[in-house]
Design a protein around this motif. Structure first.
Motif, short mmCIF file in Angstrom:
data_model
loop_
_atom_site.label_atom_id
_atom_site.label_comp_id
_atom_site.label_asym_id
_atom_site.label_seq_id
_atom_site.Cartn_x
_atom_site.Cartn_y
_atom_site.Cartn_z
N ARG A 1 0.84 -1.20 0.00
CA ARG A 1 0.00 0.00 0.00
C ARG A 1 0.87 1.25 0.00
N PRO A 2 0.78 2.06 -1.05
CA PRO A 2 1.73 3.16 -1.25
C PRO A 2 1.76 4.17 -0.11
N ASP A 3 0.64 4.36 0.61
CA ASP A 3 0.60 5.42 1.61
C ASP A 3 0.84 4.94 3.03
N ASP A 4 1.09 3.64 3.21
CA ASP A 4 1.36 3.13 4.56
C ASP A 4 2.67 3.70 5.10
N ARG A 5 2.63 4.23 6.33
CA ARG A 5 3.86 4.68 6.98
C ARG A 5 4.69 3.45 7.37
N VAL A 6 6.01 3.61 7.41
CA VAL A 6 6.92 2.54 7.81
C VAL A 6 7.71 3.01 9.03
N ALA A 7 7.71 2.21 10.09
CA ALA A 7 8.56 2.47 11.25
C ALA A 7 9.72 1.47 11.21
N LEU A 8 10.94 2.00 11.25
CA LEU A 8 12.14 1.16 11.21
C LEU A 8 12.83 1.26 12.57
N ALA A 9 13.10 0.11 13.21
CA ALA A 9 13.81 0.09 14.48
C ALA A 9 15.25 -0.38 14.26
N VAL A 10 16.21 0.40 14.75
CA VAL A 10 17.62 0.06 14.61
C VAL A 10 18.24 0.00 16.00
N GLY A 11 18.82 -1.13 16.34
CA GLY A 11 19.32 -1.36 17.69
C GLY A 11 20.70 -0.77 17.95
N VAL B 1 22.20 4.47 7.65
CA VAL B 1 22.08 5.08 6.33
C VAL B 1 21.65 4.03 5.31
N ALA B 2 22.28 2.85 5.37
CA ALA B 2 21.96 1.80 4.41
C ALA B 2 20.50 1.35 4.56
N LEU B 3 20.06 1.15 5.80
CA LEU B 3 18.69 0.69 6.03
C LEU B 3 17.67 1.73 5.58
N LEU B 4 17.92 3.01 5.89
CA LEU B 4 16.97 4.05 5.47
C LEU B 4 16.92 4.15 3.94
N ALA B 5 18.08 3.98 3.30
CA ALA B 5 18.09 4.00 1.83
C ALA B 5 17.21 2.88 1.28
N LEU B 6 17.32 1.70 1.89
CA LEU B 6 16.54 0.55 1.42
C LEU B 6 15.05 0.74 1.69
N VAL B 7 14.71 1.29 2.85
CA VAL B 7 13.30 1.53 3.16
C VAL B 7 12.72 2.55 2.17
N HIS B 8 13.45 3.64 1.94
CA HIS B 8 12.95 4.66 1.01
C HIS B 8 12.79 4.09 -0.40
N ASP B 9 13.74 3.26 -0.81
CA ASP B 9 13.66 2.66 -2.13
C ASP B 9 12.42 1.77 -2.22
N ALA B 10 12.14 1.01 -1.15
CA ALA B 10 10.98 0.13 -1.16
C ALA B 10 9.69 0.95 -1.20
N VAL B 11 9.67 2.08 -0.49
CA VAL B 11 8.49 2.95 -0.49
C VAL B 11 8.29 3.56 -1.88
#
Lengths: 266, 266
Positions: A188-198, A233-243
């Motif tokens: 779903r294009p408009d779903d927000r994504v929360a990414l947790a990084v430990g 940085v790598a994870l956020l790049a991948l999340v943005h690309d997927a979005v």
């Protein structure tokens, strides 16, 4: 600086702005702007726009600004981040804002050292200029909302659903077994994504379980173990690309539907 | 340090290794290893292995090492990078090695400032320890091959096909029109990928055309403009993810074919 950002009270009703600080120096020395030239401007948490240079002196640069009618939407991504070492945090602020996050939730965790909370880099007066630097780089106006939480359990059990009402929740987990990010953000294009990084040593079992109980699904990036700032940085790049891919898929579907329609009614 | 890396001449035939430098300090103070404990070791450009701690004193740590029979394959990704500002280059070395690149080809470009070539960070004595730091983080032994080129045209026309015989070639290009990386690396799991990343202000038209003439296809990451070190990390993360997806697709196909086969011969 790919964008000159103004505080809301700097841009008055008539659009006349007078700058005397590093932004003026940038317009003079890097952009080498002269009277009549247009440059990109924006209001923090407000619209983008265009500023026509009306005067350049050694003391000040004045601009006549006009702004767009709409404010850019905040990024669809929120970040839950275990407080990193101050040296890493200093490097991250501008990069997080540039990559694009609507909210940064900084939290304690077992493997976060207690003295990491003592740094001035957790104070708005210190991190806000770094966030603005990242926005000026990325041409965005939306300042990430930042909160700092010393109790992981209280945060996740009581506050997180309000702070990050994202439907899609993923937690970075090094190792081959975790799912790739591109298959974990839904369609779903408009779903927000929360990414947790430990933290550098990872979440402990209790923390992982608590995150799992709130819907966080493990995702990974393959077998290599990355430093926490590189990983972020790598994870956020991948999340943005997927979005972006989700949005492209919707655009593609819309085009296909349009073509099918024109076939039915030629 | 998630791996203790040894120079080839440090690991003698019997596997006995005596360390007295920062690695010994790390084993003593961070890993808090005692006699009999096993730790991850590796030989630079050689195999991974296991080292059993045989002695820990204030002066030295000794290990009895055993190594795997095979050497890890180098990463499938090569990087062609316009020489960045020294401050950025310093931050990048370890991160590039950690993310995984077989070869780093540093090049001049119109928008690379001439004095960027004067830094000691382009000398092996200075960058090699940073590359090794990245490998120790990521648990890899393969040191990226580095070459530095002051003439872009000579590099691309005469040397690049030998240095980077990659079939898949992509060049990062900011903007909405460029194709996403995930759709630009092809489907053959073993194809090498060469990624070209330009200077802060981008490649000029001549450079873009020359790269295009050698098969480099533009790829993008959406509308946000990133600092060159952030962009480099983000792009490499996306390329590696696309390469992993290609390999996962092959594994999936192999499994499906195996299932189909067992259906035919029950």
């Amino acid at each position: 600086m790919n964008l000159i950002l103004l505080e809301p009270d700097e841009a008055k009703g008539d659009g006349q702005v007078r700058l005397t600080d590093a932004r003026a120096a940038h317009i003079r020395s890097v952009l080498r702007a002269t009277s009549g030239q247009s440059i990109r401007v924006g209001i923090l948490d407000g619209p983008l726009g265009t500023g026509v240079v009306t005067m350049v002196t050694d003391e000040a640069v004045t601009l006549a600004c006009a702004f767009e009618a709409t404010v850019p939407a905040p990024p669809l991504v929120d970040l839950l981040l275990a407080v990193p070492r101050p040296k890493v945090l200093r490097r991250l602020w501008a990069q997080l804002a540039a990559l694009g996050v609507a909210r940064i939730v900084l939290t304690n965790a077992e493997r976060v050292e207690r003295n990491y909370f003592d740094t001035h880099l957790l104070e708005p007066a210190h991190y806000r200029p770094l966030l603005v630097e990242g926005l000026q780089q990325a041409r965005d106006t939306r300042v990430p909302q930042v909160t700092v939480h010393r109790q992981f359990r209280v945060l996740v059990e009581d506050a997180l659903d309000v702070l990050c009402p994202a439907r899609v929740r993923i937690v970075a987990h090094p190792g081959d077994d975790a799912a790739p990010i591109s298959r974990s953000v839904g369609t779903r294009p408009d779903d927000r994504v929360a990414l947790a990084v430990g933290p550098e040593g990872g979440w402990n079992a209790f923390e992982r379980d608590l995150l799992a109980s709130r819907g966080f699904v493990p995702v990974g990036m393959g077998p290599r173990v990355l430093r926490s700032d590189t990983a972020c940085v790598a994870l956020l790049a991948l999340v943005h690309d997927a979005v972006l891919s989700r949005q492209a898929a919707r655009a593609h579907t819309a085009v296909s539907a349009g073509q099918a329609g024109s076939g039915i009614m030629p």
